[in-house]
Design a protein around this motif. Structure first.
Motif, PDB file in Angstrom:
ATOM      1  N   LEU A  81      61.115  23.761  92.606  1.00 13.80           N
ATOM      2  CA  LEU A  81      60.361  22.561  92.958  1.00 13.80           C
ATOM      3  C   LEU A  81      60.950  21.871  94.184  1.00 13.80           C
ATOM      4  N   GLY A  82      60.081  21.424  95.081  1.00 12.66           N
ATOM      5  CA  GLY A  82      60.523  20.648  96.236  1.00 12.66           C
ATOM      6  C   GLY A  82      60.614  19.183  95.886  1.00 12.66           C
ATOM      7  N   GLU A  83      60.896  18.395  96.895  1.00 10.92           N
ATOM      8  CA  GLU A  83      61.166  16.973  96.670  1.00 10.92           C
ATOM      9  C   GLU A  83      59.972  16.243  96.040  1.00 10.92           C
ATOM     10  N   GLU A  84      58.781  16.524  96.584  1.00  9.88           N
ATOM     11  CA  GLU A  84      57.584  15.824  96.119  1.00  9.88           C
ATOM     12  C   GLU A  84      57.302  16.127  94.633  1.00  9.88           C
ATOM     13  N   SER A  85      57.408  17.390  94.289  1.00 10.71           N
ATOM     14  CA  SER A  85      57.155  17.790  92.898  1.00 10.71           C
ATOM     15  C   SER A  85      58.196  17.189  91.968  1.00 10.71           C
ATOM     16  N   ARG A  86      59.445  17.209  92.445  1.00 11.82           N
ATOM     17  CA  ARG A  86      60.521  16.647  91.611  1.00 11.82           C
ATOM     18  C   ARG A  86      60.317  15.152  91.406  1.00 11.82           C
ATOM     19  N   ALA A  87      59.900  14.465  92.472  1.00 14.89           N
ATOM     20  CA  ALA A  87      59.682  13.015  92.369  1.00 14.89           C
ATOM     21  C   ALA A  87      58.568  12.714  91.362  1.00 14.89           C
ATOM     22  N   HIS A  88      57.514  13.519  91.400  1.00 10.68           N
ATOM     23  CA  HIS A  88      56.404  13.334  90.460  1.00 10.68           C
ATOM     24  C   HIS A  88      56.904  13.515  89.019  1.00 10.68           C
ATOM     25  N   PHE A  89      57.652  14.585  88.831  1.00  6.08           N
ATOM     26  CA  PHE A  89      58.153  14.907  87.489  1.00  6.08           C
ATOM     27  C   PHE A  89      59.120  13.820  87.001  1.00  6.08           C
ATOM     28  N   ASP A  90      59.998  13.357  87.908  1.00 11.46           N
ATOM     29  CA  ASP A  90      60.939  12.281  87.538  1.00 11.46           C
ATOM     30  C   ASP A  90      60.188  11.002  87.190  1.00 11.46           C
TER      31      ASP A  90
END
Ligand code: ATP
Ligand code: MG
Length: 446
Positions: A235-244
């Motif tokens: 996962l890149g930053e955007e996906s990780r931010a969404h998940f977080d």
């Protein structure tokens, strides 16, 4: 002779497609009314799409290389016009189709829900049927993790409202298309090492849909799937931010969850968040609800790209769980069963029953099976068996005096004098019955 014999044979329903019998009607109604009130409390609106859609909707919407499209759809050609049609195996594609067709998102996002039968040609077993029911929601036009969180909170609220405990939440993120592509390369390379061990399904999917190999139910492949490269690590930053973002809201609302990197979901249209609600109390068919985010789907079906997420729950599995947990509400009978004898009494009985119904009481009026007038004794037996709270008794004397006999039938459904018959003027009947019912309800609360 054979013609005649054939006519007498009993006909059975289609395998894997069940009747909901009257003894279970109360349970279904309890579930449906609880769900509806939960959905209302989140501002969801009902949508009803047809049970039959063009086959293409599902092949395009669900994905060619999925269990559903490969082997579970009831598809047929309309004999009259040659159209290729399918009994809906799920409802997300149809709701999105309808939203696009009727431009429902023109004035902003929509929160939609549905309930109804779905059809999948699977091997029937406990919790797995060929016609089953889903309640589902689609939150269309929402891109952020707050929408994902809300739809998950809704499930938790429903479990609480139903009194169900021990349903656990598993989460994963499938990231974005380019992240899945990078993962796919490594996943294929990894799986190729085990080519000889893979089963038929896995071999077939190795190059078409390798992600699906990870949710294999084959015990022999568990270890291979367990050790495979995890999408979540790509996962890149955007996906990780969404998940977080999602996880933060869940934590703030005390919703426990575990992250399951092998959770990939059966349908192709998911991205970012996916989740399942699972119980251990139903054996192998333990997933009671599943869903996630499906941003690519709307564009895939010809709409303007926009974010969307939703879930679907298996009604039969949840009802099974309610039974398992002894949470089936008691099936109350009617309020009143009217018994009557004689022509004049029967005519009055109709009028009185209608008047009682006008005030909101539920009333069964005795009607004989053979068209003959039955004895009071046999009518009272029926009244008892019906589960009604009160019998209203109308005979010649009552008609002559403008009164009705009233007898409490249920244990506890009496004011004074246990089950004694009382005589009540007909004009006071409604008030008397309602008063007696209120008194009973209050008794029950003590
Ligand atoms: P499974 O892995 O159990 O086949 P699925 O991934 O195919 O499930 P979904 O398409 O996500 O299921 O459907 C959502 C829910 O609908 C499931 O979690 C389950 O509760 C219910 N469901 C799916 N298929 C059936 C079926 N054949 N009979 C009864 N319920 C079902
Ligand atoms: Mg399935």
């Amino acid at each position: 002779m054979t013609e005649q014999k054939r006519k007498l044979e009993k006909l059975a329903g289609v395998k894997g497609m069940n009747d909901v019998l009257p003894q279970d009607a109360g349970l279904w109604e309890f579930f449906e009314s609880t769900v509806k009130s939960m959905l209302r409390s989140y501002g969801y609106q009902n949508i009803r799409t047809p049970i039959v859609e063009h086959t293409q909707l599902f092949t395009r919407g669900i994905g060619e290389v999925t269990d559903i499209v490969e082997k579970e759809m009831y598809s047929f050609t309309d004999a009259l016009n040659g159209e290729n049609l399918t009994l809906r195996p799920e409802n997300t594609a149809a709701v999105v189709r309808s939203a696009i067709e009727h431009n429902l998102l023109y004035d902003g996002p929509k929160r939609l829900w549905y309930v109804g039968p779905m059809f999948r040609h699977e091997r029937p077993q406990r919790g797995r049927y060929r016609q089953f029911h889903q309640v589902g929601i689609e939150a269309l036009g929402f891109a952020g993790p707050d929408a994902d969180a809300e739809i998950i909170l809704m499930c938790q609220r429903l479990w609480d409202d139903l009194g169900l405990t021990g349903i656990r939440l598993e989460l994963n993120s499938l990231g974005l298309a380019h992240e899945r592509a990078a993962h796919r390369v490594e996943l294929i390379a990894y799986l190729e090492q085990y080519k000889d061990t893979l089963d038929e399904d896995a071999k077939r999917r190795l190059y078409t849909n390798p992600l699906r190999v990870l949710d294999t139910k084959n015990p022999a492949l568990q270890e291979i799937a367990q050790n495979a490269p995890k999408l979540i690590d790509f996962l890149g930053e955007e996906s990780r931010a969404h998940f977080d973002g999602l996880q933060r809201i869940l934590k703030a609302n005390n919703i426990p969850f575990t992250i399951n990197p092998r959770l990939v979901r059966g349908l192709d249209y998911y991205n970012l968040t996916v989740f399942e609600w699972i119980t251990d109390k139903l054996g192998a068919q333990g997933t009671v609800a599943a869903g996630g985010r499906y941003d690519p789907l709307i564009e895939q079906l010809g709409g303007k790209p926009t974010g969307a997420c939703g879930w679907a729950m298996g009604v039969e599995r949840i009802l099974e769980l309610l039974k398992e947990e002894d949470l089936v509400p008691e099936d109350e009978g009617c309020d009143v069963y009217v018994v009557h004898q004689g022509e004049a009494a029967r005519e009055r009985a109709f009028v009185i029953a209608e008047r009682l119904r006008d005030t909101g009481l539920d009333v069964i009026l005795h009607c004989s099976a053979d068209g003959q007038s039955a004895s009071f004794k046999s009518q009272m037996k029926r009244a008892d068996a019906s589960g009604a709270a009160f019998a209203v008794i109308l005979g010649e004397d009552e008609i002559a005096n403008g009164t009705a006999g009233v007898k409490a039938l249920r244990a506890g459904a009496h004011q004074d004098g246990k089950g004694e018959q009382q005589t009540v003027p007909v004009e006071d009947l409604t008030e008397f019955l309602i008063g007696a019912m209120v008194a009973t309800a209050e008794d029950g609360e003590d």
